[in-house]
Every structure is written in structure tokens, then in C-alpha cells.
Write a protein that holds these residues in place. Sequence first.
Motif, PDB file in Angstrom:
ATOM      1  N   LYS A 248      49.982  39.221  23.026  1.00  0.00           N
ATOM      2  CA  LYS A 248      48.964  40.258  23.195  1.00  0.00           C
ATOM      3  C   LYS A 248      48.687  40.978  21.877  1.00  0.00           C
ATOM      4  O   LYS A 248      47.545  41.354  21.584  1.00  0.00           O
ATOM      5  N   ASP A 249      49.734  41.168  21.078  1.00  0.00           N
ATOM      6  CA  ASP A 249      49.563  41.829  19.787  1.00  0.00           C
ATOM      7  C   ASP A 249      48.671  40.998  18.871  1.00  0.00           C
ATOM      8  O   ASP A 249      47.741  41.519  18.238  1.00  0.00           O
ATOM      9  N   TYR A 250      48.931  39.696  18.807  1.00  0.00           N
ATOM     10  CA  TYR A 250      48.110  38.822  17.969  1.00  0.00           C
ATOM     11  C   TYR A 250      46.696  38.683  18.533  1.00  0.00           C
ATOM     12  O   TYR A 250      45.725  38.561  17.781  1.00  0.00           O
ATOM     13  N   GLU A 251      46.584  38.702  19.837  1.00  0.00           N
ATOM     14  CA  GLU A 251      45.264  38.629  20.457  1.00  0.00           C
ATOM     15  C   GLU A 251      44.431  39.850  20.073  1.00  0.00           C
ATOM     16  O   GLU A 251      43.234  39.737  19.785  1.00  0.00           O
ATOM     17  N   SER A 252      45.068  41.016  20.039  1.00  0.00           N
ATOM     18  CA  SER A 252      44.376  42.236  19.641  1.00  0.00           C
ATOM     19  C   SER A 252      43.932  42.165  18.182  1.00  0.00           C
ATOM     20  O   SER A 252      42.801  42.544  17.844  1.00  0.00           O
ATOM     21  N   LYS A 253      44.802  41.664  17.310  1.00  0.00           N
ATOM     22  CA  LYS A 253      44.450  41.521  15.898  1.00  0.00           C
ATOM     23  C   LYS A 253      43.305  40.524  15.730  1.00  0.00           C
ATOM     24  O   LYS A 253      42.375  40.743  14.937  1.00  0.00           O
ATOM     25  N   ARG A 254      43.384  39.424  16.477  1.00  0.00           N
ATOM     26  CA  ARG A 254      42.322  38.419  16.405  1.00  0.00           C
ATOM     27  C   ARG A 254      40.983  39.003  16.831  1.00  0.00           C
ATOM     28  O   ARG A 254      39.966  38.824  16.148  1.00  0.00           O
ATOM     29  N   ASN A 255      40.976  39.708  17.941  1.00  0.00           N
ATOM     30  CA  ASN A 255      39.726  40.277  18.439  1.00  0.00           C
ATOM     31  C   ASN A 255      39.143  41.277  17.446  1.00  0.00           C
ATOM     32  O   ASN A 255      37.919  41.353  17.262  1.00  0.00           O
ATOM     33  N   TYR A 256      40.021  42.029  16.802  1.00  0.00           N
ATOM     34  CA  TYR A 256      39.546  43.025  15.830  1.00  0.00           C
ATOM     35  C   TYR A 256      38.853  42.348  14.656  1.00  0.00           C
ATOM     36  O   TYR A 256      37.740  42.735  14.270  1.00  0.00           O
ATOM     37  N   ILE A 257      39.496  41.332  14.069  1.00  0.00           N
ATOM     38  CA  ILE A 257      38.914  40.694  12.886  1.00  0.00           C
ATOM     39  C   ILE A 257      37.665  39.898  13.256  1.00  0.00           C
ATOM     40  O   ILE A 257      36.700  39.832  12.489  1.00  0.00           O
ATOM     41  N   VAL A 258      37.648  39.307  14.447  1.00  0.00           N
ATOM     42  CA  VAL A 258      36.464  38.567  14.894  1.00  0.00           C
ATOM     43  C   VAL A 258      35.277  39.510  15.043  1.00  0.00           C
ATOM     44  O   VAL A 258      34.167  39.228  14.570  1.00  0.00           O
ATOM     45  N   GLU A 259      35.491  40.643  15.690  1.00  0.00           N
ATOM     46  CA  GLU A 259      34.408  41.610  15.880  1.00  0.00           C
ATOM     47  C   GLU A 259      33.919  42.159  14.541  1.00  0.00           C
ATOM     48  O   GLU A 259      32.714  42.360  14.336  1.00  0.00           O
ATOM     49  N   LEU A 260      34.849  42.382  13.611  1.00  0.00           N
ATOM     50  CA  LEU A 260      34.473  42.885  12.290  1.00  0.00           C
ATOM     51  C   LEU A 260      33.615  41.870  11.545  1.00  0.00           C
ATOM     52  O   LEU A 260      32.580  42.221  10.954  1.00  0.00           O
TER      53      LEU A 260
ATOM     54  N   ARG B 166      38.170  30.922   5.427  1.00  0.00           N
ATOM     55  CA  ARG B 166      39.305  31.128   6.328  1.00  0.00           C
ATOM     56  C   ARG B 166      39.931  32.494   6.072  1.00  0.00           C
ATOM     57  O   ARG B 166      40.304  32.823   4.950  1.00  0.00           O
ATOM     58  N   PHE B 167      40.022  33.280   7.140  1.00  0.00           N
ATOM     59  CA  PHE B 167      40.666  34.584   7.093  1.00  0.00           C
ATOM     60  C   PHE B 167      41.946  34.542   7.927  1.00  0.00           C
ATOM     61  O   PHE B 167      41.996  33.876   8.962  1.00  0.00           O
ATOM     62  N   ALA B 168      42.962  35.263   7.480  1.00  0.00           N
ATOM     63  CA  ALA B 168      44.216  35.368   8.230  1.00  0.00           C
ATOM     64  C   ALA B 168      44.320  36.762   8.836  1.00  0.00           C
ATOM     65  O   ALA B 168      44.056  37.756   8.157  1.00  0.00           O
ATOM     66  N   PHE B 169      44.701  36.828  10.116  1.00  0.00           N
ATOM     67  CA  PHE B 169      44.855  38.143  10.745  1.00  0.00           C
ATOM     68  C   PHE B 169      46.309  38.452  11.094  1.00  0.00           C
ATOM     69  O   PHE B 169      46.596  39.386  11.852  1.00  0.00           O
ATOM     70  N   CYS B 170      47.243  37.692  10.518  1.00  0.00           N
ATOM     71  CA  CYS B 170      48.669  37.962  10.736  1.00  0.00           C
ATOM     72  C   CYS B 170      49.130  39.050   9.764  1.00  0.00           C
ATOM     73  O   CYS B 170      50.018  38.843   8.929  1.00  0.00           O
TER      74      CYS B 170
END
Length: 233
Positions: free
Chosen positions: A131-143, A217-221
Motif C-alpha cells: 500500500k505504501d508503494y502504491e501510494s507513492k506510485r499514484n503520487y508520481i503518476v498524477e504529478l 524512466r522515473f523511480a518512485f522508491c
Amino acid sequence: MKQMHGLDVDPLTDIAICCGQSEAFAATMFAIINPGDEVILFDPSYETYETCIKMAGGVPVYVSLDPPHWNLGRRLYKKLLVIGWAIAPACFASAIRNIHIKVTDSAPAPFQEAALVALTSPLEYFESLRKDYESKRNYIVELLLRVGFQLHMKPKGSFFVFAELPASCVLSDIEFVEELIKQAGVVAVPGCGFFHTNQSSDKFSQAAFSYQKKYIRFAFCKSDATLYSVQKN
């Protein structure tokens, strides 16, 4: 493995513990490839795969995926081998371990301790991590979408986003990454490094593969603080 992935493996014979996925892949290539063997890879693919295969004497054969969703389109291929980690029949796993011992000997002790903690953690921990990574992914995708990037799918098993440059952008992927560093202090990876099928000097061929210079390619980790700071820049 049985509980989480449905894999029925013998931990004493069917698993080769390596220093991460990259080394596991390299050890596997050296263990099972004979000189001249062809190895099928999807294109785009991780940049180290080709080198490992060639060093082992193999010949990479690329199957181009169709942008923007990176699927096989109408093409049909069978017996594609995808290696995520070194779990294999005992005869292969033994060969992989023999190569691993010659390359790195063993994983560092702190990593082994960390792996033990991870493997003995309750499933609730992994759900929380997901869930934590999903939240980070959604944030960077929306940005990225807000600033004009084109994303045709969300990653489901990776912490990387492969985004297409805005349609109005006249820069290549390399040029864009350089400007991104200078103007925003953000480091990304040009997408062209993940493509291998455009080896021709023919102008028509180059035009057909021009999309290969349009992805970043962007990393959201990253920590939330790091991700949020990007928006300020």
C-alpha cells in the motif's frame, strides 16, 4: 513461496541465493547457456540482460513490444523464459549456485539478516508495504500527468514509471533528462537505454523506431519527503 506464490519448491535444492536479482540473472546465464545459444528477450528490457547473455556466449534475440502499452500485439510467441529470481529445478539451481560462489561467494551478512527478518515477517507487513508503494506510485503518476507526460498504464510490479514525453516536447529523451537535472535538480533515466531493436542505419527503420527516444524512466522508491520536494521544483 507456497503460501504467497503457489510455488512448491525444495528450499535445500531448488533455490540459489544470490546478491540481488541482477547477479542471479547473470549466474543463471553463465550456468545454462552454451556458446551460440539464442536467448529471447522482450524489448524494451533491463539494460544489463544483454551484456550478461553476451558474456556467457549467448545471442540475445529481441521481441519488440508494441507501444504504448508494451504488449505483443497480434504476434504469438511460445516458450518465453522470464527469470525473476533464482528458483529452478535442482539440476539448474546447483549450477547457478556454483557460478554464484565463483562470482561473489556469498551475500553480505547484514543482507542475509535482513532477508531473514523479511521472510519471517507476517503477511500484514507486506500488505502494508504494498500500500505504501502504491501510494507513492499514484503520487508520481498524477504529478507526471499534470505536467504533460503521457502514461498509458500504471506499473503493477515495479517501482519505476516509464513515461512518454509530452507531445509538445521537441527534445529527445537524453536532452530532456539533461535539462531536467539543470532546471529542476531531478535525475531520471533516458528510455533509449532500454531499447535494442533499432540497430539499422536505414532512415525508414530509424523513423519506425523514433518512439524509442520519447520515454523517460522515473523511480518512485523514495521517501515521501523526496517525492513531495519534486513538485516544488
